[in-house]
Design an enzyme around this catalytic site. Structure first.
Site, short mmCIF file in Angstrom:
data_model
loop_
_atom_site.label_atom_id
_atom_site.label_comp_id
_atom_site.label_asym_id
_atom_site.label_seq_id
_atom_site.Cartn_x
_atom_site.Cartn_y
_atom_site.Cartn_z
N ASP A 1 72.64 -29.77 4.44
CA ASP A 1 71.35 -29.40 5.45
C ASP A 1 70.50 -29.25 4.53
OD1 ASP A 1 74.41 -29.62 7.35
OD2 ASP A 1 74.75 -27.99 6.81
N GLU B 1 76.47 -34.50 0.56
CA GLU B 1 75.72 -35.79 0.62
C GLU B 1 74.60 -35.76 -0.44
OE1 GLU B 1 74.52 -36.77 4.19
OE2 GLU B 1 72.96 -37.30 4.04
O1 TRH Z 1 75.87 -28.44 0.29
P1 TRH Z 1 77.01 -29.61 0.38
O2 TRH Z 1 78.52 -29.45 0.60
O3 TRH Z 1 76.28 -30.13 1.70
C1 TRH Z 1 76.92 -30.76 2.49
C2 TRH Z 1 77.05 -29.54 3.68
O4 TRH Z 1 78.45 -28.85 4.13
C3 TRH Z 1 76.36 -30.60 5.32
O5 TRH Z 1 76.97 -29.65 6.11
C4 TRH Z 1 77.22 -31.67 4.87
O6 TRH Z 1 77.46 -31.99 6.30
C5 TRH Z 1 77.06 -32.22 4.06
O7 TRH Z 1 77.64 -32.34 2.74
C6 TRH Z 1 77.58 -34.02 4.35
O8 TRH Z 1 76.46 -30.74 -0.76
P2 TRH Z 1 75.64 -31.01 -0.66
O9 TRH Z 1 74.79 -31.89 0.01
O10 TRH Z 1 75.66 -32.13 -2.38
O11 TRH Z 1 74.28 -30.13 -0.69
C7 TRH Z 1 74.14 -29.28 -2.13
C8 TRH Z 1 73.14 -29.36 -2.23
O12 TRH Z 1 72.72 -27.78 -3.02
C9 TRH Z 1 71.84 -30.37 -2.97
O13 TRH Z 1 70.80 -30.40 -2.55
C10 TRH Z 1 72.11 -30.20 -4.83
C11 TRH Z 1 72.18 -28.36 -4.53
N1 TRH Z 1 72.10 -27.49 -5.83
C12 TRH Z 1 71.00 -27.07 -6.32
O14 TRH Z 1 69.75 -27.13 -5.99
N2 TRH Z 1 71.70 -26.26 -7.17
C13 TRH Z 1 72.75 -25.87 -8.19
O15 TRH Z 1 72.94 -25.43 -9.15
C14 TRH Z 1 73.65 -26.62 -6.81
C15 TRH Z 1 74.83 -26.20 -7.83
C16 TRH Z 1 73.81 -27.37 -6.38
#
Ligand code: TRH
Length: 359
Positions: free
Chosen positions: A17, A255
């Site tokens: 989010d 996402e």
């Molecule tokens: O964390 P997520 O699972 O996020 C979400 C939430 O679960 C949310 O509620 C749901 O609605 C959505 O998914 C579909 O996975 P996501 O979306 O990939 O987000 C992770 C973020 O973290 C992304 O912006 C990349 C970032 N990230 C970093 O910046 N550094 C890191 O080291 C890692 C591992 C990730």
């Protein structure tokens, strides 16, 4: 006068989010000159994504975005020209009332979750009049096809690196707790080629730690047979994007990382956000159908089987060897796929165009 915008974000769980809203706010400010005010109920996840953010501050400006803690008692503020409600997070009633009192009502956008399902294009940009106030909310759907809002894609994406032939297979691992992971780690440890797995901090690192049966703190590296494991620190978003572009294969989830893997133009395996009612299955199947459409049938089947197994339908260890063989072809496919999905414009520019027509 430039366009002003209030973007509302509620952190439901994990990082997506905050991750999506931060990217969008940053891009609208830096590439389109919008005066962005990001209201977020829990700024803590932003600290990891964008070092320099201070989760304790009620107001701060970072990269041209005014970040405001979204308090329970919402302050009396004049709304921007555009109001974006991310993922149906429900705006404060008092703020909506003030929106309705403006001489010209703000353009009110509900930014929806990403899905490759067919119905998305039919719902994109559909208006929903407020039942009592003279306000209209528009549904804005990210997507992979013309007629949707497209995907977040900034100008300063890292360019994919040329692959180095003959070295170990470099994998990045970012997933939810995944029942398929232990079998895959075992298959990698027993394989006849070297696999170097960079494990993201949080759930993946903790699950690997359980599989190892010993401490695996951030910064640790260790080997099990052909498998080398590195426990990465949580890195800022631009570094995470770089990591994806520098790996041969990326495991991503949710996402935002899912989208970034596609801009990295590398083979990837997506773990859809698991939902109790199984709503993630049609999302996964429709995406795999679209992504795999241009692949020859045998490769499409191999790719699909492995991705379904990673999400709980099938045996990842049994599917691994065939999947590994298709990686060179999937790398080629990744370039073509990225070019195809970039054709529909990016989400920020599509949103700017939509709003401009209504301002
Ligand atoms: O964390 P997520 O699972 O996020 C979400 C939430 O679960 C949310 O509620 C749901 O609605 C959505 O998914 C579909 O996975 P996501 O979306 O990939 O987000 C992770 C973020 O973290 C992304 O912006 C990349 C970032 N990230 C970093 O910046 N550094 C890191 O080291 C890692 C591992 C990730």
């Amino acid at each position: 006068m430039g366009t002003s915008c209030d973007l509302f974000c509620r952190v439901v769980d994990n990082l997506g989010d905050a991750g999506v809203c931060w990217r969008l706010a940053r891009q609208l400010a830096s590439e389109h000159g919008w005066a962005m005010r990001l209201w977020i109920d829990d700024p803590a996840p932003l600290v990891g994504l964008r070092p320099g953010v201070d989760a304790a501050l009620p107001v701060q400006v970072v990269e041209g975005v005014e970040i405001r803690r979204w308090p329970k008692e919402f302050p009396k503020v004049a709304p921007g020209d555009v109001v974006i409600e991310a993922f149906g997070c429900e705006l404060p009633a008092a703020f909506v009332a003030v929106m309705a009192m403006q001489e010209k009502a703000p353009v009110w956008i509900n930014l929806e979750y990403l899905s490759a399902e067919d119905w998305v294009a039919g719902c994109h940009c559909k208006p929903s009049p407020h039942p009592k106030l003279s306000l209209t909310k528009y549904f804005f759907f990210p997507g992979f096809v013309p007629g949707t809002g497209g995907l977040i894609r900034e100008r300063d994406l890292p360019s994919p690196q040329p692959l180095v032939a003959g070295r170990e297979l470099v994998v990045s691992l970012f997933c939810y707790d995944n029942p398929a992971l232990p079998a895959l780690l075992k298959a990698w440890a027993e394989s006849d080629t070297l696999v170097s797995c960079r494990v993201a901090d949080g759930l993946p690192r903790q699950q690997v730690e359980r599989w190892l049966g010993r401490a695996f703190p951030v910064g640790a590296s260790l080997c099990r047979g052909s498998l080398k494991l590195d426990a990465l620190p949580f890195v800022p978003q631009p570094e995470y994007d770089r990591l994806l572009a520098d790996s041969d294969l990326n495991f991503v989830r949710g996402e935002d990382s899912f989208v970034r893997a596609q801009w990295a133009e590398r083979p990837f395996v997506w773990q859809a956000y698991p939902q109790a009612d199984g709503a993630h299955w049609p999302k996964l199947e429709s995406f795999l159908g679209r992504y795999g459409r241009a692949l020859p049938k045998a490769r499409r089947t191999t790719m699909t089987d492995f991705c379904l197994a990673w999400n709980g339908r099938g045996d990842v260890a049994a599917a691994w060897d065939a999947f590994r063989q298709t990686l060179p072809a999937l790398t080629e496919h990744g370039h073509a796929w990225a070019a195809e999905i970039a054709c529909h414009g990016n989400l920020a520019e599509n949103l700017v165009r939509f709003c401009r027509e209504r301002l």
